[in-house]
Write a protein that holds these residues in place. Structure first.
Motif, PDB file in Angstrom:
ATOM      1  N   ASN A 341       0.820  -1.206   0.000  1.00  0.00           N
ATOM      2  CA  ASN A 341       0.000   0.000   0.000  1.00  0.00           C
ATOM      3  C   ASN A 341       0.856   1.259   0.000  1.00  0.00           C
ATOM      4  O   ASN A 341       0.749   2.103   0.880  1.00  0.00           O
ATOM      5  N   LEU A 371      -8.962  -2.736  -4.651  1.00  0.00           N
ATOM      6  CA  LEU A 371      -8.362  -1.779  -3.715  1.00  0.00           C
ATOM      7  C   LEU A 371      -8.022  -0.478  -4.436  1.00  0.00           C
ATOM      8  O   LEU A 371      -7.780  -0.471  -5.644  1.00  0.00           O
TER       9      LEU A 371
ATOM     10  N   ASP B 240      -3.825   0.297   4.977  1.00  0.00           N
ATOM     11  CA  ASP B 240      -4.164  -1.106   4.778  1.00  0.00           C
ATOM     12  C   ASP B 240      -3.065  -1.888   4.075  1.00  0.00           C
ATOM     13  O   ASP B 240      -3.350  -2.753   3.248  1.00  0.00           O
ATOM     14  N   ASP B 243      -2.971  -6.126   3.276  1.00  0.00           N
ATOM     15  CA  ASP B 243      -4.319  -6.601   2.996  1.00  0.00           C
ATOM     16  C   ASP B 243      -4.239  -7.698   1.942  1.00  0.00           C
ATOM     17  O   ASP B 243      -4.806  -7.601   0.857  1.00  0.00           O
TER      18      ASP B 243
END
Lengths: 412, 412
Positions: A341, A371, B240, B243
DNA sequence: CAGATTAGTTCCGTACCATACATAATTATT
DNA sequence: AATAATTATGTATGGTACGGAACTAATCTG
């Protein structure tokens, strides 16, 4: 949170001198009183610190502030002497050599780039490097060199300055570079992998740096990533974090070729320069574009560059080929996204030349992902990314060791 | 490297007090002279620091050192008062509640665990939590609470203590927990995702912590990762990172099911609890193991746990099912390895109960990978991993804010 | 019981910072 | 042009923390 010890009151002065210097470096020049207010110390404490810093040559008391419109006695201006020292940034590749010298504010004062012929020998590389550095330093004027950072391809152990593996220039393996540069440069030398250095150059320069996270994807014949998390480069437990050439994402067995041709990893094999050339020639064959085919053929070892040039011209076969690999590459990005991320993903290396059209293709292939995806960019510095990153690393090192608080701590 | 300023000599005393305290905390007790030698300060300076620390109640002058065999006046022993304060660690899940209280050395002085019935309401959770905390604190004796860390499932924003999304206990969404605990606890409260807290608990406790890198993979109905790099938790740009339930590694379209059933990501869908139950029943069907099939059937919502129990017993269908998902999971690990190159990968969550046999299966599936793989472990703490991590986080926070150097710096 | 040994305490000089006051150089006002 | 106001700088004084030396305290050894 090292167990610092304030042994003696001079520790206090050093802390304050560091604070004053840090504040002063952010401004072209300041008055003593303004510094005192900004830093939270009394004027005389600041004056003392400034005297010590002037002794070291790091600052300079300038002229009076006559431009000020305000009433009262004009202030004595103090200036950070950016020219008190210089740092070096070097990028070495089998194709070329880039050298830049910057002052302590990071302003580049001289730079030079030299092209190599095909397959230069290690000795030629070192000799060219030495003469180029000498010329660049001469162009920068009479300077004292404080730090040098050098980026090379391959696997480098920066802790001891040793090149572990460098297939494209095997003669540089080991501590050759360090040994032959140590004496002429006369300053600490830092060796690191070029992608890792370039990545550090993409970090945010501002105060949010400590929060920043980015991944730089070098995309060329081979593929590798540099990772900056929480504002600092992440190396991994055995120094090869970001070795994404070895990602194995396509198990559908698209190509029947041997598993790791030329030492390439599965991901490189499916998105790297060789595959791009293969895809492009195949596409050209389907489309019957004999002109393009012969152009690529003629380029020989430089077939990949020929395809990139054709992509820039909009040649359909090249566009089609790069769209195919962009789809695969996007999958790599989505995997990196899920795990890390990052705020930003920067594409560097030869493929960066494809620019915005490449980014558009990648964004298109990423559109379906569940995402939110990171910001995508192409390295703005292109071939200068490594030198720039090397300069920034040198400056960081200077800041840490000479300007930082951690200067002369006694450890328990 | 914040711009600290040494305003006044008391700054020096604070730095030295912090250094003395840090050294003292590493030992059960020390003499003043020994401390002075260890820390590099004069005896008087250490005495002064100790007096200040004793004033705060953080240390205690103990008895004379009569055990020493050496000649001369016996030393006055000084002791860190671990009981000067306590920290709280809490783990909340839809199944149970775990609370532990530790002193400032991290020694657990009281703990309690409470099972919930099926689907407890938010109010029930909060009330049970309050009474459990109260009982645990009472068991710990008359103590002052310095910090509390709480782990819950779902997406949590630790900066403001708000639970963003918690599908398994929707009633806790928002700042409910923080608001109802703030007053009774009377100390700073830190809320974070349970996996992230558990991950911090797996960090190396020693001096090498700043170098450490590890990934904790929570493996149950859902799959998520906690990532510690350079010794600190990495959260990612939008909180996140890790994830990995949304990793999309299997594009060969093995199953014709809808893309994201129940909000599961592609990876969870192929290795999570539901898939394990599906694989197990399929295998049992092929093998004609009706007894196992009916046992799983009877477990209803707890089918996954029934399969795990069967795996522990060596039931062939369960073993086969878990080997199938272990192969897929290994691919996830290899992807994480290529990108992050962590020192250690810890398996946590329900699947951790499978222990060494699971690790053996994973290692077998990873054997063919070209890169060296990280150390694989199963979380030793099992269900206590989150409470343990929460306690450690509380202690870290105390160390940073109360024992660290960065106590009362004036910033510019 | 005297001397050796180690630990803790007191006193003094030094260095640093803050506050307060005096001085210097400029602008605004009369 | 003289004076007041303003702003910056320089200088003296006091407080606090540190280190070193000298001193006192408590134990062991012969």
């Amino acid at each position: 949170m090292e167990p610092l010890v304030a042994a003696g009151t001079q520790f206090m002065r050093e802390v304050n001198a560091a604070a004053v210097l840090t504040r002063l470096r952010a401004e072209p020049s300041m008055s003593v009183s303004a510094l005192a207010k900004a830093v939270g110390l009394s004027r005389q404490a600041v004056t003392r610190a400034l005297n010590a810093l002037a002794e070291e040559g790091l600052i300079e008391f300038g002229s009076l502030d006559r431009d000020s419109t305000r009433a009262g006695r004009p202030a004595q201006l103090v200036r950070f002497r950016a020219e008190a020292g210089h740092v070096l940034g070097v990028s070495i590749s089998p194709q070329d050599l880039r050298v830049a010298v910057a002052d302590l504010c990071g302003t580049v004062v001289a730079s030079e780039a030299v092209q190599f012929g095909a397959h230069p020998s290690a000795d030629e590389v070192v000799r060219t490097l030495l003469s180029t550095i000498e010329r660049t330093l001469a162009a920068a004027g009479r300077t004292s060199l404080w730090f040098a950072s050098i980026g090379t391809p391959g696997i480098v152990d920066p802790a001891c300055g040793v090149i572990k593996l460098i297939p494209s220039m095997p003669g540089l393996t080991g501590d050759v570079l360090l040994n032959r540069l140590k004496e002429p440069l006369g300053c600490p030398i830092y060796l690191d992998n070029d992608v890792k250095l370039a990545t550090q150059g993409e970090r945010r320069p501002d105060a949010e740096r400590r929060e920043d996270s980015l991944v730089m994807l070098h995309w060329g014949e081979r593929v590798g990533a540099g990772i900056v998390l929480n504002g600092e480069l992440y190396r991994g437990a055995s120094n090869d974090a970001g070795d994404i050439g070895f990602l194995d994402l396509f198990e559908d067995g698209g190509s029947p070729r041997s598993r790791h041709p030329h030492g390439l990893g599965p991901f490189e094999d499916r998105v790297g320069g060789e595959e791009i050339v293969r895809q492009a020639t195949a596409a050209a064959g389907r489309a019957g574009d004999g002109e393009f085919l012969s152009r690529v053929e003629a380029a020989g070892e430089r077939a990949f560059e020929a395809v990139l040039a054709a992509f820039a011209d909009g040649t359909p076969a090249a566009v089609e080929a790069i769209d195919v690999v962009a789809r695969r590459f996007a999958k790599g990005i989505s995997v990196i996204r899920a795990i890390l991320n990052p705020r930003l993903v920067v594409i560097g290396g030869p493929m960066a030349r494809c620019g915005e059209p490449l980014l558009a293709a990648l964004r298109r292939h990423l559109a379906g992902e569940p995402l939110d995806q990171p910001v995508l960019e192409v390295s703005a510095l292109q071939q200068d990314a490594v030198v720039h990153g090397a300069l920034l690393h040198s400056l960081d090192e200077i800041e840490r060791t000479r300007f930082g608080l951690v200067r002369t701590p006694l450890s328990s």
